[in-house]
Write a protein that holds these residues in place. Structure first.
Motif, PDB file in Angstrom:
ATOM      1  N   VAL A   1       3.143 -20.925  27.754  1.00 43.65           N
ATOM      2  CA  VAL A   1       3.325 -20.810  26.293  1.00 43.65           C
ATOM      3  C   VAL A   1       3.197 -19.337  25.930  1.00 43.65           C
ATOM      4  CG1 VAL A   1       2.403 -21.456  24.027  1.00 43.65           C
ATOM      5  CG2 VAL A   1       2.277 -23.086  25.924  1.00 43.65           C
ATOM      6  N   TYR A   2       4.126 -18.825  25.123  1.00 44.53           N
ATOM      7  CA  TYR A   2       3.944 -17.443  24.652  1.00 44.53           C
ATOM      8  C   TYR A   2       4.320 -17.335  23.171  1.00 44.53           C
ATOM      9  CZ  TYR A   2       8.829 -15.689  24.404  1.00 44.53           C
ATOM     10  OH  TYR A   2      10.125 -15.441  24.038  1.00 44.53           O
ATOM     11  N   PRO A   3       3.661 -16.416  22.458  1.00 47.21           N
ATOM     12  CA  PRO A   3       3.946 -16.246  21.029  1.00 47.21           C
ATOM     13  C   PRO A   3       5.227 -15.428  20.867  1.00 47.21           C
ATOM     14  CG  PRO A   3       2.237 -14.696  21.704  1.00 47.21           C
ATOM     15  CD  PRO A   3       2.614 -15.472  22.932  1.00 47.21           C
ATOM     16  N   VAL A   4       6.250 -16.016  20.226  1.00 44.87           N
ATOM     17  CA  VAL A   4       7.522 -15.314  20.071  1.00 44.87           C
ATOM     18  C   VAL A   4       7.456 -14.405  18.846  1.00 44.87           C
ATOM     19  CG1 VAL A   4      10.031 -15.577  19.924  1.00 44.87           C
ATOM     20  CG2 VAL A   4       8.683 -17.287  21.152  1.00 44.87           C
ATOM     21  N   PHE A   5       6.965 -14.964  17.744  1.00 42.43           N
ATOM     22  CA  PHE A   5       6.781 -14.183  16.512  1.00 42.43           C
ATOM     23  C   PHE A   5       5.934 -14.990  15.545  1.00 42.43           C
ATOM     24  CE2 PHE A   5      11.251 -15.901  16.429  1.00 42.43           C
ATOM     25  CZ  PHE A   5      11.001 -17.010  15.641  1.00 42.43           C
ATOM     26  N   GLY A   6       5.510 -14.322  14.500  1.00 42.81           N
ATOM     27  CA  GLY A   6       4.819 -15.013  13.409  1.00 42.81           C
ATOM     28  C   GLY A   6       5.771 -15.182  12.239  1.00 42.81           C
ATOM     29  N   LEU A   7       5.364 -16.015  11.292  1.00 39.08           N
ATOM     30  CA  LEU A   7       6.151 -16.189  10.063  1.00 39.08           C
ATOM     31  C   LEU A   7       5.192 -16.261   8.883  1.00 39.08           C
ATOM     32  CD1 LEU A   7       9.119 -16.649   9.036  1.00 39.08           C
ATOM     33  CD2 LEU A   7       8.601 -19.092   9.059  1.00 39.08           C
ATOM     34  N   CYS A   8       5.333 -15.296   7.974  1.00 36.16           N
ATOM     35  CA  CYS A   8       4.580 -15.328   6.718  1.00 36.16           C
ATOM     36  C   CYS A   8       5.351 -16.190   5.738  1.00 36.16           C
ATOM     37  CB  CYS A   8       4.473 -13.935   6.105  1.00 36.16           C
ATOM     38  SG  CYS A   8       3.601 -12.730   7.097  1.00 36.16           S
ATOM     39  N   LEU A   9       4.621 -17.041   5.042  1.00 32.47           N
ATOM     40  CA  LEU A   9       5.213 -17.855   3.978  1.00 32.47           C
ATOM     41  C   LEU A   9       4.340 -17.688   2.742  1.00 32.47           C
ATOM     42  CD1 LEU A   9       5.503 -21.305   5.836  1.00 32.47           C
ATOM     43  CD2 LEU A   9       7.375 -19.695   5.467  1.00 32.47           C
ATOM     44  N   GLY A  10       4.968 -17.733   1.590  1.00 36.68           N
ATOM     45  CA  GLY A  10       4.140 -17.696   0.386  1.00 36.68           C
ATOM     46  C   GLY A  10       4.953 -17.513  -0.869  1.00 36.68           C
ATOM     47  N   HIS A  11       4.230 -17.518  -1.968  1.00 35.90           N
ATOM     48  CA  HIS A  11       4.885 -17.289  -3.259  1.00 35.90           C
ATOM     49  C   HIS A  11       5.125 -15.788  -3.406  1.00 35.90           C
ATOM     50  CE1 HIS A  11       4.429 -21.427  -4.642  1.00 35.90           C
ATOM     51  NE2 HIS A  11       3.251 -21.409  -4.024  1.00 35.90           N
TER      52      HIS A  11
END
Ligand SMILES: Cc1cc2nc3c(=O)[nH]c(=O)nc-3n(C[C@H](O)[C@H](O)[C@H](O)COP(=O)(O)O)c2cc1C
Length: 245
Positions: free
Chosen positions: A153-163
């Motif tokens: 398992v490897y982290p590909v990217f993050g994703l910020c979500l929000g208003h």
């Protein structure tokens, strides 16, 4: 044109968010949209980790080069390419998992990108803003340790979500003619297209930053592909089981 096309073309990354957190059900629905994406051979090689702990969020923001919005956005998701589950399934059936295949790496990474983009579009359709965080790969081993990622398992990217707490104008793209070709690869006026785009992008940056950012696409590409990019990735991936056979 329809609403979906309009939404897709209105995309812009958001890097300032209000403090409002996102409800669990909303995040679950967004990730379920990610799950609905096409997936190579139905492998479903995406695992999403929602990080809530403020200390971990702060640590991830630091590891990503001080990108504060990783800590401040309404929800932060880490998208992982995951062959661990497929391995378990293979072994469940008495098979022997063959580790380190380049093709499996491609499959898993593409799966993650498709799922994440579905999540991004779903979020944007709900009026939320998003920003991918590839900078999680600056120090991927520290990220893997923080998130207790198993082998394969490897982290590909993050994703910020929000208003969104900003409303930037969409960033212009290359002319379509530079991207969409007929029958075979042709590049009759590749440099002219780049020059024209350079000027459009330079103007966009000037407008967006009140003149403080004076850059263009070819300058950015020089900085990107004119030097080694995260040379630690090969060793990191090999250590996770992605040895690229
Ligand atoms: C895989 C991926 C990783 C990215 N990583 C970052 C990042 O670490 N930080 C950031 O601010 N933006 C990041 N971005 C956003 C890009 O910079 C952005 O999508 C691009 O400049 C186009 O701008 P737009 O999304 O506003 O159209 C990333 C985008 C992608 C697709």
């Amino acid at each position: 044109m329809n609403d979906v096309i309009q939404l897709l073309k209105a995309h812009r990354s958001i890097r300032k968010f209000t403090a409002e957190p996102l409800a669990d059900e909303l995040v679950a629905e967004i990730v379920a949209c990610g799950q609905a994406a096409a997936t190579s051979s139905n492998i479903q090689a995406t695992t999403v980790i929602r990080v809530r702990d403020p200390h971990t969020r702060q640590a991830l923001a630091g590891l990503a080069g001080g990108q504060d919005y990783v800590a401040s956005c309404g929800a932060f998701l880490v998208f992982c390419a995951d062959l661990h589950r497929a391995r378990l399934a293979c072994e469940l059936q008495g098979g022997a998992f063959i580790p380190g295949m380049t093709e499996h790496f491609i499959i898993a990474t593409v799966d993650v990108a498709l799922a994440a983009q579905n999540c991004a579009v779903a979020a944007e359709s709900l009026g939320l803003g998003i920003c991918y965080i590839g900078a999680l790969r600056n120090q991927p081993q520290a990220v893997a340790d923080l998130l207790a990622l198993p082998e394969d398992v490897y982290p590909v990217f993050g994703l910020c979500l929000g208003h969104p707490a900003q409303d930037p104008e969409p960033k212009p793209r290359l002319p379509l003619a530079a991207v969409l070709k007929e029958e075979v690869y042709t590049d009759p006026d590749g440099v002219a297209a780049i020059r024209a785009y350079d000027e459009r992008l330079r103007e966009y940056y000037r407008r967006r930053t009140g003149g403080t950012k004076d850059s263009c696409w070819s300058e950015e590409m020089k900085a990107l592909v004119g030097r080694e990019a995260r040379p630690h990735m090969r060793g990191f991936l090999a250590g996770r089981g992605f040895s690229m056979k």
